[in-house]
Structure formats: structure tokens, C-alpha cells
Design an enzyme around this catalytic site. Structure first.
Site, PDB file in Angstrom:
ATOM      1  N   GLU A  21     -51.043  23.169 -60.135  1.00  0.00           N
ATOM      2  CA  GLU A  21     -51.394  24.124 -61.180  1.00  0.00           C
ATOM      3  C   GLU A  21     -52.915  24.232 -61.239  1.00  0.00           C
ATOM      4  O   GLU A  21     -53.605  23.201 -61.200  1.00  0.00           O
ATOM      5  CB  GLU A  21     -50.866  23.675 -62.549  1.00  0.00           C
ATOM      6  CG  GLU A  21     -51.068  24.758 -63.587  1.00  0.00           C
ATOM      7  CD  GLU A  21     -50.485  24.407 -64.958  1.00  0.00           C
ATOM      8  OE1 GLU A  21     -50.022  23.282 -65.172  1.00  0.00           O
ATOM      9  OE2 GLU A  21     -50.511  25.303 -65.803  1.00  0.00           O
TER      10      GLU A  21
ATOM     11  N   GLY B  70     -55.602  15.635 -67.849  1.00  0.00           N
ATOM     12  CA  GLY B  70     -54.843  14.548 -68.438  1.00  0.00           C
ATOM     13  C   GLY B  70     -53.596  14.201 -67.641  1.00  0.00           C
ATOM     14  O   GLY B  70     -53.390  13.049 -67.256  1.00  0.00           O
ATOM     15  N   ALA B  71     -52.760  15.210 -67.397  1.00  0.00           N
ATOM     16  CA  ALA B  71     -51.501  14.969 -66.713  1.00  0.00           C
ATOM     17  C   ALA B  71     -50.890  16.298 -66.314  1.00  0.00           C
ATOM     18  O   ALA B  71     -51.319  17.341 -66.781  1.00  0.00           O
ATOM     19  CB  ALA B  71     -50.532  14.206 -67.616  1.00  0.00           C
ATOM     20  N   MET B  72     -49.854  16.225 -65.453  1.00  0.00           N
ATOM     21  CA  MET B  72     -49.252  17.449 -64.923  1.00  0.00           C
ATOM     22  C   MET B  72     -47.739  17.328 -64.863  1.00  0.00           C
ATOM     23  O   MET B  72     -47.208  16.317 -64.401  1.00  0.00           O
ATOM     24  CB  MET B  72     -49.844  17.728 -63.533  1.00  0.00           C
ATOM     25  CG  MET B  72     -49.301  18.962 -62.872  1.00  0.00           C
ATOM     26  SD  MET B  72     -49.690  20.457 -63.823  1.00  0.00           S
ATOM     27  CE  MET B  72     -48.256  21.449 -63.408  1.00  0.00           C
ATOM     28  N   GLU B  73     -47.078  18.396 -65.333  1.00  0.00           N
ATOM     29  CA  GLU B  73     -45.630  18.373 -65.567  1.00  0.00           C
ATOM     30  C   GLU B  73     -44.766  18.721 -64.361  1.00  0.00           C
ATOM     31  O   GLU B  73     -43.633  19.195 -64.538  1.00  0.00           O
ATOM     32  CB  GLU B  73     -45.323  19.354 -66.695  1.00  0.00           C
ATOM     33  CG  GLU B  73     -45.489  20.861 -66.352  1.00  0.00           C
ATOM     34  CD  GLU B  73     -46.831  21.471 -66.744  1.00  0.00           C
ATOM     35  OE1 GLU B  73     -47.811  20.702 -66.884  1.00  0.00           O
ATOM     36  OE2 GLU B  73     -46.903  22.692 -66.904  1.00  0.00           O
ATOM     37  N   ASN B  74     -45.210  18.504 -63.126  1.00  0.00           N
ATOM     38  CA  ASN B  74     -44.409  18.817 -61.940  1.00  0.00           C
ATOM     39  C   ASN B  74     -42.945  18.422 -62.138  1.00  0.00           C
ATOM     40  O   ASN B  74     -42.655  17.332 -62.615  1.00  0.00           O
ATOM     41  CB  ASN B  74     -44.945  18.050 -60.737  1.00  0.00           C
ATOM     42  CG  ASN B  74     -46.453  18.096 -60.658  1.00  0.00           C
ATOM     43  OD1 ASN B  74     -47.017  19.158 -60.535  1.00  0.00           O
ATOM     44  ND2 ASN B  74     -47.087  16.941 -60.793  1.00  0.00           N
TER      45      ASN B  74
ATOM     46  N   GLU C 198     -45.829  16.252 -71.396  1.00  0.00           N
ATOM     47  CA  GLU C 198     -45.407  16.581 -70.021  1.00  0.00           C
ATOM     48  C   GLU C 198     -43.886  16.600 -69.920  1.00  0.00           C
ATOM     49  O   GLU C 198     -43.315  17.450 -69.249  1.00  0.00           O
ATOM     50  CB  GLU C 198     -46.012  15.598 -69.008  1.00  0.00           C
ATOM     51  CG  GLU C 198     -47.539  15.448 -69.073  1.00  0.00           C
ATOM     52  CD  GLU C 198     -48.313  16.760 -69.084  1.00  0.00           C
ATOM     53  OE1 GLU C 198     -47.827  17.763 -68.522  1.00  0.00           O
ATOM     54  OE2 GLU C 198     -49.423  16.788 -69.661  1.00  0.00           O
TER      55      GLU C 198
ATOM     56  N   HIS D 233     -42.451  19.806 -71.266  1.00  0.00           N
ATOM     57  CA  HIS D 233     -42.621  20.948 -70.360  1.00  0.00           C
ATOM     58  C   HIS D 233     -41.372  21.178 -69.509  1.00  0.00           C
ATOM     59  O   HIS D 233     -41.199  22.269 -68.969  1.00  0.00           O
ATOM     60  CB  HIS D 233     -43.809  20.707 -69.423  1.00  0.00           C
ATOM     61  CG  HIS D 233     -45.122  21.238 -69.909  1.00  0.00           C
ATOM     62  ND1 HIS D 233     -45.281  22.495 -70.457  1.00  0.00           N
ATOM     63  CD2 HIS D 233     -46.376  20.695 -69.881  1.00  0.00           C
ATOM     64  CE1 HIS D 233     -46.576  22.696 -70.756  1.00  0.00           C
ATOM     65  NE2 HIS D 233     -47.252  21.621 -70.434  1.00  0.00           N
TER      66      HIS D 233
HETATM   67 ZN    ZN Z   1     -49.227  21.307 -70.949  1.00  0.00          ZN
END
Ligand code: ZN
Length: 865
Positions: free
Chosen positions: A128, A260-264, A297, A300
Site C-alpha cells: 500500500e 505503524g502497521a499494514m493490514e495485508n 489492522e 481492516h
Molecule cells: Zn488503517
């Protein structure tokens, strides 16, 4: 010289994709310098599209070979540009075909941390918003969704991708993700990792394996994140009826990460700072962040993944909603009023600041050059506020019905804000066209209130004004939900909370006081104190002529905890502004604070929030709002004066709190214990400023957790202790996350006149790895955000220092450089000398050859008249 702003993309130019994807197969042959990516993609002409050429995005890819329906393409069959690859319609065999390609990429050389890169020997991805195009040729846009099969070939022991595992052997693993997803949710991880494993059984009876993958040695720091994950999964089932939809859910912690973080899908990737925690190394605040980001996350999975965005202009569709959901979750898990106050503090500190400057933009922007620049407080936090208003306007029940319809109707689709609002209109029968202005008008509305009383009647006038913002000189009145109550002069409530909706420039609302008083069993009041905008029912700046005396009544008696806090906050803000103009704090204020602090019926976390002073940037913002040119150095000194005065005036109650609130030797990160530490450490801080180092030194020596240790550390730094930094360093030099705190705290708590020199010195420290975003943020952000008086040093040295580092970082990691450049967004607030020096720094950045699109856009927007 005006720097040229890069090419923009416009919402109005959206066109559906020419081709859709039915299936993707990817093979990765991993190697640090030369990874091969072999793709097999089933394309089909989009019935809603216009047909034509096959246009694929691709950046920095070396094409080894390509074929369509098994027939190899020759050099004349396609055109490669900087941005991608095109095959002319005439070369395509028909409406459906299979594209195959092999490309070579260089993960080791990927310093931007976007696409496939290496972090301490571990392969990982960040796609993303538009990183997938750095992995292979593909229609890299969120409205192209497909199921993925992935094969990873590597000698590394752990090989992960999205979906469920379908096979593995020596040197390979295969994954299948049945849920159609856009490319930005693709993820791959390969490394020498260990798992903290657990499980969850969904309400639908699905047994889900849960893993948190970390580097060996960190496995003891995952329990809290796992607990947060399990609670998030359960909460989404109860609160939204949403269950998890795969057999496995993996989280991976990575040290080098831009955000911060990623919702893959099925494979969330986190900045390790938002996963790893032990009492010795993480503060209560860190635990809180871990809980809310793990939740964010995870949520999401439905709001973002199962239902995604049609295009990046719709980013708030997933982010605003998911922030709203994580805020609801935290409010349920901890204290709802404390959560609301913290969320509003954050909103004002980041989003109001953004909205008041040259970077102001709509919750749904209409143009961008680089989408990474729009992952902003406006899209996230104001986006969440807009949903909060909708929730309040329609009520919890209708909100849930609208969400049920949203999921039922749009599962598997890529949607717009229009789709989102339509489910609310349909469920409630409301016309939301005016409400939609919250998505299309930038700027923080100013709400002013006035009232008059006569013959048992009160008339409340509410007026709104939306300020001009870049590109939007004229605004229309918005729909502003104003929750309010009325108190009599003794603080007794005569009108319980009521919702008034302001949807014109001005409304006058009559209240029959005689009737209200009778109903409340009270005599007709001589005066009425309105408690306006309860719970901060709309993201606006409220101007209401409530006297100081009346605000003291609200602070002591309001039934709405948010407005109780707000009354104290506004008194403090006003006191500070008065002191800046030469006034002094008044005793009535200290007395009221003292009573509130000593009230043990109140949550200590709430009391800590009442005791906390506005930050220096909050004060500068308040000065700007009231037409005063802020002087950061004077703000720092004035704020410190008030802290010392509070330490003196409240000394005995603070000492009592300090002694009474010791939670004892066994650390728990829960809200109750954290609240005790928050209030106790706030007391420690003020007492150290007013009394000297003894208590803080003892606190430091006795600390058995990082919350207490850092509280004593920063208090000692604030009074110029010269050896505590060395002690902290010697204890923690081998812990990366703790050393980020060491860098950040020293710079944030340096005397303003020393801050730039210290930042310069620390940026030459052997442990300053500027290529690691967390460490870069610790040092550069320690100055820009942590020490505004140092950053805005009258010499301009802070501006030069930051500009130098942004230029250096931009060549390596444009996304983080651009994000940090917003340190300059407030330039218009300041005096002419500072303005000129900031503009010179911005111009110097703009003039750099080879400046990234990211940083060029930011500087151009900040620089624009
Ligand atoms: Zn988000």
C-alpha cells in the site's frame, strides 16, 4: 522561485479499468540482489470498461520475458516506460487471455521500504498504496481484485504469504488466498523467524491458527499483542457481527518500516515497535498503542479488505471507518471517557494543526501527486470523527443496520463514499447530501454560541463559519451535531443531554427554563451554564462566552466527563495565554484543580488528563486561533512557569497522590494500573520541577518497568540532570526500541537553546542509524515535534538541520522524508523572521536536483501562497 509541483491525479478523471483479473499466480525465487518474480495472470475485458490496450503498472523492474496465451512477446510487441508496460489492443488475442512475465528485482537495493525489501536479513513487502508495481507488472489499482496463489522459493526457514498454506517442502512454500483482493494487500515474508502461536475459534466455528512472527530472542515479547488480537477478533464478532475468514492469521514484526502497521490479507506486517512489549522495555502508552494498532489492522479485514476502496481518493472509506472502529474497541476495553479525551487531544494536535495550514485538504481529497502524502490526520482522524457524527445522528441501532447492509451489499467490491452514505440514507430515510460536505469541504468549522435569558426563557444562538482553505475560498454551512446540557448556577443539571443539529449558518433555540427546572425538581435558576458540544460531538472549534467562574462550575459538576475535562483544559489554555501576555495564574484555578485531583471517586487516568498541560504546539495553535503571533521560546518558558507554579500550589495533594498511588511490584499493563501510574508520574513530574531531583532519582532507581523509568528519566532531563542519560544508555544500549526512546527523550527534554546542538551531536552517535525510520523519527522528530522551542530556535539553526536531513533521507526513503517535512506546515503562524527562514529552508529543499515526487509535492503545497 516557485518550485514546480509534480503532475496531479484527479478524482474527476476516474475511469473503470479496461481489464479485470480473474486469477493471479506468482512465483518468487528469492535472492537479496536478484529476486525473480514469475507471474501468470488471467485477464478479462471489463464489461463496464472501454476496452483497448493492456496497460500494466511497473517501476524499476527488469523484464526477462513475457508471453500472452503462451506466445512469447517480441520487443516490438510492447512498450516499456518509467511507469509501466503497454500492449496494444491489436496484439491481444481477444477479451480474455493469460499474461505471463518474469522480472528481476533488487530487494537489497530497495531503500524506500516499498515493494519487496530486506530488513535485517528478512524479506518483506509493503504494497500500500502503490508498491506492488515494484514487484511485477500489474494493474496496481484497488478496483482490480483477484484471488492469488503464491509460491515462494528460498532457503530461509519461514516463508509466508496471504491466505491459507497449501503446501511446503525443503526450500519452498505455497499459499492460496481465496478472497479476491487488490494488489495493495499482497504480502510476502521470508526469514529466520520464530512464532508466538495461539488460536481462536470464530462464532462460525472456524478454528484459526494465530501466529506472531518475530526474530529469535523476541518471542517473549508477543503475549500482549496476541491477547489484543484475540480480544479484537471477539469484539468484531459481538459489535459488528464480523468473523474471521481464513484458517490462519499471521502477524510479522519488522524493524525497518515506514509506518505503524499494514493490514495485508491474513498476513499483517507491523513495525516491531507496535508488537514487542515487556514491562521492562515498553511503557503503558506503548501497550495502549499495541492494543489499538493490532485491533485496527485486524478490523481492516472487513473494512478495507473484504470491502475495499474503488480508488485512493476514497481512502477514508477504509481508514476513517477503521479508526472509528478501533476507537470504539479501545473505549470498550478501557475507559470510554478517557479514550474520548485522548482521541480529541490527538485530533486537535494533529488534524486541527493540519487543517489550519497550507496542507489542509478534504477528508476525501480531490487531487494528489503522490498518494502516500495523503495518509494524514485528516483522512484518518477527521475521517473517524465524521463517522462518529453519523453514528450520533442516526443512533447506534440504525448505525448497525446500515453497516449490516454495507457488508451484505458490498462484500468483495471496491467502493466509494457515495456507496457508504447510500446505506445510511436507505436504512434511515435521511437525505445526507448536506452531511456529505464533511467529505468535500476542508477546514475546521468554527462554532460560536451566545445566549440570553428573559422571563424564564433562554435563547441559545449557534452560528457556524467554515474558514477558507487552499483551493476552497467559499464554504457552505455544514451539518453540525451539537450535544448539549444545561446546568444551573450551583452546577445542578436542569437539561439532560440533548442533541441539537445545526444545519444552517445560524439557528436560535428556545428553552423553557421554568418547565425544565420544574422537571428537574429545581427552582428557576438565576443564571444558566450551558455545557456545549458534549463528548466533542463534532470536530469544530467552539467559541462560547462561558465565564471563568462558570467553567469552574463545569469542571466541578458537569455530568459529561468530556466537558468536565474540557472546562479545565480551556481554563488552563486561557491561563497560559494570559501569562504569555504578562498575567498570572489565579488561585481559584489551583484550588479547583486541587479538589478534583483529591477526588478519589474519579478515575486516576481522568485526573491525569485534567492535570496535563496543553503541549507547546497546542499553545501555539491556541495563540494562532486567537490572533496572537506565537513565540515558541516564550511558550516553553511560560508553560514551565505554570508547571512549577502548579507543583508549588498543589504540592501537598500531589505528594499525597504520589505516595498513595504506587501500584506495587507486579506490573500489569491494564487500564486500571496504567491509570495509577499515569497520575502518579504526572505528580512526580510537577514535584520534580518544583522541588528538585531527589524524588525522581529514587523513582528512577526503584523503577521495575519502563513507564516509571522513562517518567523519572524525562523529569530529570527537564531539570538538567547531566548523568541520567549515561546511566540509561549503559543499561539499554543493546535494545533498539528502548534506545529510540533514549534518543527521543534527550532531545525533547533538552533546554531549547541546547536542543539543536544536542540533536546534531546525537545524529553523529554510533547508534544513530538514519536509514531506520524509527531511529530517524526519534532524532529528527525528537526536535521537530518533541522540542518546538528548540526547532524554532531564533537563529534558524533547527530549520537548517532538519532541511539537511530531509534532503539526505529523500534520496533513500522519500515516503518518510515527505511525512516528516510537515514539521514546517505551521510556518504561517510565526513572526516574519522565522517565516523567512522556514521559506528559505523549503526553497533549498525544493531546489534539490532529483527531489522525489513525494517531497516535491509536500514542499510545493506548503510553499504555495
Ligand atoms: Zn488503517
Amino acid at each position: 522561485m516557485q518550485p514546480s509541483t509534480p503532475q496531479q491525479i484527479h478524482l474527476a478523471d476516474y475511469r473503470p479499468p479496461a481489464y479485470l483479473v480473474d486469477h493471479v499466480h506468482l512465483t518468487f525465487r528469492l535472492a537479496p540482489k536478484g529476486t525473480r518474480v514469475i507471474s501468470r495472470i488471467r485477464f478479462r475485458a471489463n464489461p463496464a470498461g472501454t476496452g483497448g490496450d493492456l496497460v500494466l503498472d511497473g517501476e524499476g523492474l527488469r523484464l526477462i520475458g513475457a508471453a500472452i496465451d503462451g506466445v512469447a512477446l517480441g520487443a516490438g510487441d510492447y512498450l516499456i516506460t518509467q511507469a509501466g508496460l503497454r500492449v496494444a489492443a491489436a496484439r491481444l488475442p481477444g477479451d480474455a487471455f493469460t499474461w505471463e512475465a518474469e522480472v528481476a528485482i533488487d530487494p537489497e537495493g530497495n531503500t524506500a521500504l516499498e515493494g519487496l525489501y530486506l530488513s535485517k536479513g528478512m524479506f518483506c513487502t509493503q504494497c500500500e498504496a502503490e508498491g506492488f508495481r515494484k514487484i511485477t507488472f500489474y494493474p496496481d489499482r484497488p478496483d482490480v481484485m483477484a484471488p492469488f496463489d503464491v509460491r515462494i522459493e528460498s532457503d530461509l526457514p519461514v516463508l509466508l504469504s496471504n491466505g491459507n498454506p497449501v503446501g511446503q517442502g525443503a526450500g519452498w512454500a505455497e499459499w492460496h488466498d481465496p478472497w479476491p483482493k487488490p494488489a495493495y494487500l499482497f504480502a510476502l515474508v521470508a526469514g529466520d523467524l520464530v512464532a508466538h502461536a495461539d488460536s481462536f475459534t470464530t462464532m462460525e466455528g472456524r478454528a484459526v491458527a494465530l501466529n506472531i512472527w518475530v526474530r529469535p530472542g523476541d518471542e517473549g515479547k508477543c503475549a500482549y499483542a496476541m491477547d489484543a488480537l484475540q480480544r479484537s477478533m471477539a469484539w468484531d464478532e459481538t459489535a459488528y457481527g464480523r468473523a474471521y475468514d481464513l484458517d490462519i492469521f499471521n502477524i510479522v514484526a519488522v524493524d525497518d518500516f515506514n509506518m505503524g502497521a499494514m493490514e495485508n490479507k491474513g498476513l499483517n506486517i507491523f513495525n516491531s515497535k507496535f508488537v514487542l512489549a515487556s514491562p521492562e522495555t515498553a511503557t503503558d502508552r506503548d501497550y495502549e498503542f499495541i492494543e489499538s494498532i493490532v485491533a485496527h489492522e485486524y478490523f481492516h479485514n472487513w473494512t478495507g479488505n473484504r470491502v475495499t476502496c474503488r480508488d485512493w481518493f476514497q481512502l477514508c472509506l477504509k481508514e476513517g471507518l477503521t479508526v472509528f472502529r478501533d476507537q470504539q474497541f479501545s473505549a470498550d476495553a478501557r475507559s470510554a471517557p478517557v479514550q474520548r479525551i485522548s482521541d480529541v487531544l490527538q485530533l486537535r494536535a494533529r488534524q486541527f494543526r493540519e487543517d489550519a495550514g497550507p496542507l489542509a485538504h478534504n477528508v476525501r481529497p480531490e487531487a494528489y501527486a503522490e498518494i502516500n502524502n495523503f495518509y494524514t490526520a485528516t483522512v484518518y482522524e477527521k475521517g473517524a470523527e465524521v463517522i462518529g457524527m453519523l453514528h450520533r445522528l442516526v443512533g447506534a441501532q440504525a448505525y448497525r443496520a446500515a453497516l449490516d447492509l454495507y457488508f451484505a451489499r458490498h462484500d468483495g467490491q471496491a467502493c466509494t463514499i457515495e456507496d457508504w452514505l447510500a446505506v445510511f440514507s436507505e436504512v434511515t430515510g435521511r437525505d445526507l447530501s448536506q452531511f456529505k460536505l464533511w467529505y468535500t469541504q476542508a477546514g475546521t468549522p468554527r462554532l460560536s454560541a451566545a445566549w440570553s435569558m428573559a422571563e424564564g426563557q433562554m435563547h441559545l444562538t449557534l452560528r457556524q463559519e467554515v474558514p477558507a482553505t487552499p483551493g476552497q475560498p467559499h464554504k457552505s454551512p455544514m451539518v453540525i451535531p451539537v450535544a448539549l446540557g444545561l446546568l444551573d448556577q450551583t452546577g445542578a443539571e436542569i437539561l439532560p443531554e440533548t442533541l441539537v443539529v445545526l444545519d444552517q449558518a445560524e439557528v436560535v433555540i428556545p428553552f423553557d427554563l421554568a418547565a425544565l427546572a420544574a422537571e428537574a425538581g429545581r427552582p428557576l435558576p438565576e443564571a444558566v451554564i450551558p455545557s456545549l458540544l458534549r463528548g466533542f460531538s463534532a470536530p469544530v472549534i467552539l467559541d462560547a462566552p462561558v465565564s471563568r467562574a462558570d467553567r469552574l462550575v463545569l469542571l466541578a459538576h458537569d455530568t459529561d466527563p468530556f466537558n468536565r475535562w474540557e472546562a479545565g483544559r480551556s481554563l488552563m489554555r486561557e491561563t497560559l495565554l494570559g501569562m504569555l501576555l504578562g498575567g498570572a495564574a489565579d488561585q481559584a484555578f489551583f484550588a479547583a484543580m486541587g479538589r478534583l485531583l483529591a477526588d478519589d471517586s474519579l478515575d486516576p487516568a481522568f485526573r491525569a488528563l485534567v492535570l496535563a498541560l496543553p503541549s507547546e504546539d497546542d499553545i501555539a495553535q491556541a495563540a494562532q486561533e486567537s490572533g496572537i503571533v506565537p513565540d515558541p521560546v516564550m511558550i516553553h518558558a511560560t508553560r514551565r512557569d505554570l508547571q512549577v507554579a502548579m507543583g508549588v500550589a498543589l504540592g501537598s495533594v500531589l505528594t499525597q497522590l504520589y505516595d498513595a498511588l504506587d501500584p506495587g511490584p507486579s506490573y500489569r499493563p491494564d487500564a486500571a494500573q496504567a491509570a495509577q501510574r499515569a497520575l502518579r508520574n504526572a505528580a512526580l513530574h510537577l514535584l520534580t520541577l518544583s522541588e528538585g531531583p531527589t524524588r525522581a532519582q529514587a523513582h528512577y532507581d526503584a523503577a521495575n518497568n519502563m513507564t516509571d523509568e522513562i517518567a523519572a528519566f524525562t523529569a530529570l532531563l527537564d531539570i538538567g540532570d547531566s548523568d541520567v542519560a549515561g546511566r540509561f544508555h549503559d543499561r539499554w544500549q543493546d535494545d533498539r526500541l528502548v534506545m529510540d526512546k533514549w534518543f527521543m527523550a534527550q532531545i525533547s527534554h533538552a533546554a531549547p537553546g541546547d536542543a539543536v546542538a544536542l540533536a546534531r551531536r546525537l545524529s553523529a552517535h554510533p547508534l544513530f542509524d538514519w536509514t531506520n525510520p524509527n531511529r530517524f523519527r526519534a532524532v529528527i522528530g525528537g526536535l521537530t515535534a518533541g522540542n518546538p522551542a528548540g526547532f524554532h530556535d531564533p537563529s534558524g539553526a533547527g530549520y537548517g538541520f532538519v532541511a539537511d536531513w530531509l534532503i539526505r533521507l529523500d534520496a533513500r526513503n522519500p515516503q518518510t522524508a515527505a511525512r516528516m517535512s510537515s514539521a514546517f506546515e505551521t510556518w504561517r503562524r510565526y513572526d516574519a523572521d522565522r517565516q523567512a527562514m522556514i521559506l528559505a529552508a523549503l526553497d533549498r529543499i525544493a531546489a534539490q536536483p532529483g527531489l522525489s515526487r513525494d517531497l516535491a509535492e509536500m514542499v510545493g503545497r506548503m510553499r504555495a501562497a
